[in-house]
Design a protein around this motif. Structure first.
Motif: not given
Length: 559
Positions: A216-220, A516-518, A534-546
């Motif tokens: 949750q912290f990473i996502v926010e 699964v993430m949207l 716009v959205a895909a890079p945000v998705f990638r950064r979250i997966v990287e952080d996780m």
């Protein structure tokens, strides 16, 4: 002798008691003014105060909401000098200052409830006559804005008003205790309550969520960065365990800190965009349309379609977002390149009633059953209204409205082999004795895809990330399957020029997904608006952080 005094000794007895009764009655009905003045200065009152409210925990047992001691202050107008009111300026709201600077009736007036330590110390330091302090319990959210839209908030008396606090208020709420306060002639306040009278003899229950606070912290954090980078108006991210339907993370922007009561008046801040906002999903809806068409036998995976820049459909047109013709494309290529004209042709092969029922079977425009308040169902016109270009618009994710949660949950059905599950965010609820009274668990709604079709769609979505519109979501050390989306914003029945919603839906590892993430970024305003930008890079950064946080194992591209 007896005759002289009425002829009976009982007359004297009667006279004595008559005089005694009159004296007692006169003292009660017409007390001495000095006694009356003294009694007004010696009184007791019963004041309801907040007690312990139940805990809310995350999936690992970390407290997300709890009750802590807090100071409240009240006035006794009998001892208060209204001329002291201005001394509290800068400490209390002006409305309170105005009220206490005039004569106040009665013997009790709330001055400030559950103030912070700094404010309490300022009030104490003034040492004003007539102000008294009592101890209450205050709701505290130790992580501030983290998961605030899910947790919700309470009123000043600790009654739940939104989110988990509202939905499970009967379990979390502890009825107010009663403080019995007595005042001596000096004006000193004494608490003469018994400890057992503070609240009920039993404590409140507790709620444990499925949310992982680390994720949750990473996502926010990444959602806020993405919104700021593109000057967007709103955002949402939903992360789900596809095998169970458990919500791992749910974020909404703009956010708020429920500890700061002033924030709770801003509707746009406290609205949970993941469940309470509907939008047109655009191309992220295409895998679902393709899945419905394949299950209905209306299209085969090896077919090809001519995909020009623009096609006329009844009273309208369908155009490619890329402003160019793709020529002849196979069905997988239509999804990988996100061809609008190709997908419109596929969608038109499905009868409107069949497509409508198929979309509904995937959970859209229906209650999801998640344990939250304010969950929108979405908007889907009945097939009788699917005239002209409408069926083609539905095929490319326009002309209907969904919530991010609905779409994320549908994507989970592709990831898990075709099973639509009921999403849930509460893992367990326990009563005051520790007995479990609710348990969130995997609940099958229906099978929407055959395992074969689900596996085929997953492989095509994986290729979309490797070589299609979703390339900006890709990483070298984990296989990701996904789909971009770029949808126009409709207002009052018309699409607004320059207003878009950018999104990316995906799951990983693609072969056996754990998550699964949207990601949805609403109305970006700094030039870029395609979901892949716009959205895909945000998705990638979250997966990287996780991955770097060790929240999932390394998984290669698997060939």
């Amino acid at each position: 002798m007896l005759k002289r005094f009425g002829g009976s000794p009982w007359f004297l007895v009667f006279l004595f008691f008559a005089v005694l009764f009159w004296r007692v009655a006169s003292l009660q009905l017409f007390p001495d003014p000095r006694v009356e003045k003294q009694s007004r200065r010696q009184y007791w009152s019963r004041v309801p105060v907040s007690t312990n409210r139940g805990f809310i925990y995350d999936a690992d047992g970390n407290a997300l909401a709890l009750s802590v001691p807090s100071s409240s202050f009240f006035l006794d107008p009998a001892f208060w000098n209204p001329s002291d009111g201005p001394k509290l300026q800068g400490i209390l709201p002006e409305s309170i200052i105005a009220a206490i600077s005039a004569q106040i009736p009665g013997r009790f007036f709330w001055l400030a409830r559950k103030v912070d330590r700094g404010t309490a110390e300022k009030i104490r330091s003034l040492n004003l006559k007539g102000i008294y302090e009592i101890s209450e319990k205050k709701r505290l959210y130790p992580n501030k804005s983290l998961l605030s839209h899910v947790l919700g908030f309470c009123d000043v008396d600790d009654k739940g008003l939104a989110g988990i606090e509202l939905v499970w208020d009967k379990i979390l709420f502890s009825p107010p205790g009663i403080k019995v306060l007595a005042k001596g002639s000096s004006g000193r306040t004494l608490d003469i309550s018994r400890q057992s009278n503070e609240g009920l003899s039993f404590g409140p229950g507790s709620v444990r969520l499925t949310v992982d606070s680390r994720i949750q912290f990473i996502v926010e954090k990444r959602l806020e960065e993405g919104v700021a980078e593109h000057g967007a108006k709103w955002g949402s991210i939903v992360c789900i365990d596809p095998e169970t339907g458990a919500i791992v993370s749910m974020a909404s922007w703009p956010s708020f800190d429920p500890n700061v009561r002033e924030n709770l008046t801003y509707l746009k801040r406290i609205t949970n965009n993941s469940t309470g906002r509907t939008y047109e999903p655009g191309s992220t809806f295409k895998p679902i349309v393709l899945g419905i068409a394949m299950e209905k036998g209306c299209v085969g995976g090896s077919e090809t379609f001519n995909c020009p820049y623009r096609i006329k459909v009844a009273d309208g047109h369908i155009s490619e977002a890329s402003n160019r013709s793709y020529g002849r494309l196979s069905v997988p290529e239509i999804l990988i390149k996100s061809s609008n004209t190709g997908m419109a042709q596929i969608g038109m092969r499905v009868k409107p009633f069949d497509m409508y029922n198929g979309v509904r079977e995937w959970g859209f425009s229906k209650p999801l059953g998640i344990e939250l308040n304010g969950v929108e169902d979405g908007l889907l016109a009945t097939p009788e209204q699917w005239r002209g270009v409408v069926p083609s618009n539905i095929s490319i994710g326009q002309g209907l409205a969904v919530t991010p949660l609905h779409l994320a949950n549908a994507m989970a059905a592709i990831a898990n082999g075709g099973f639509l599950l009921r999403p849930y965010i509460v893992s367990e609820v326990r009563d005051s004795s520790g007995r479990m009274i609710y348990k969130g668990e995997r609940t099958l709604v229906r099978e929407v895809l055959s395992p074969k079709t689900a596996s085929w769609l997953s492989s095509v979505m994986k290729e979309s990330v490797k070589s299609g519109t979703g390339k900006t979501a890709g990483l070298p050390y984990v296989s990701i399957a996904g789909k971009t989306g770029t949808a126009q914003v409709a207002e009052k029945g018309e699409y607004k020029k320059g207003k878009w919603v950018s999104s990316f839906a995906g799951f990983w590892p693609a072969e056996k997904p754990d998550y699964v993430m949207l990601v949805v970024i609403g109305e970006p305003s700094k030039g870029k608006y395609y979901g892949g930008d716009v959205a895909a890079p945000v998705f990638r950064r979250i997966v990287e952080d996780m991955f770097q946080s060790g929240l999932f194992a390394d998984s290669g591209w698997g060939g």
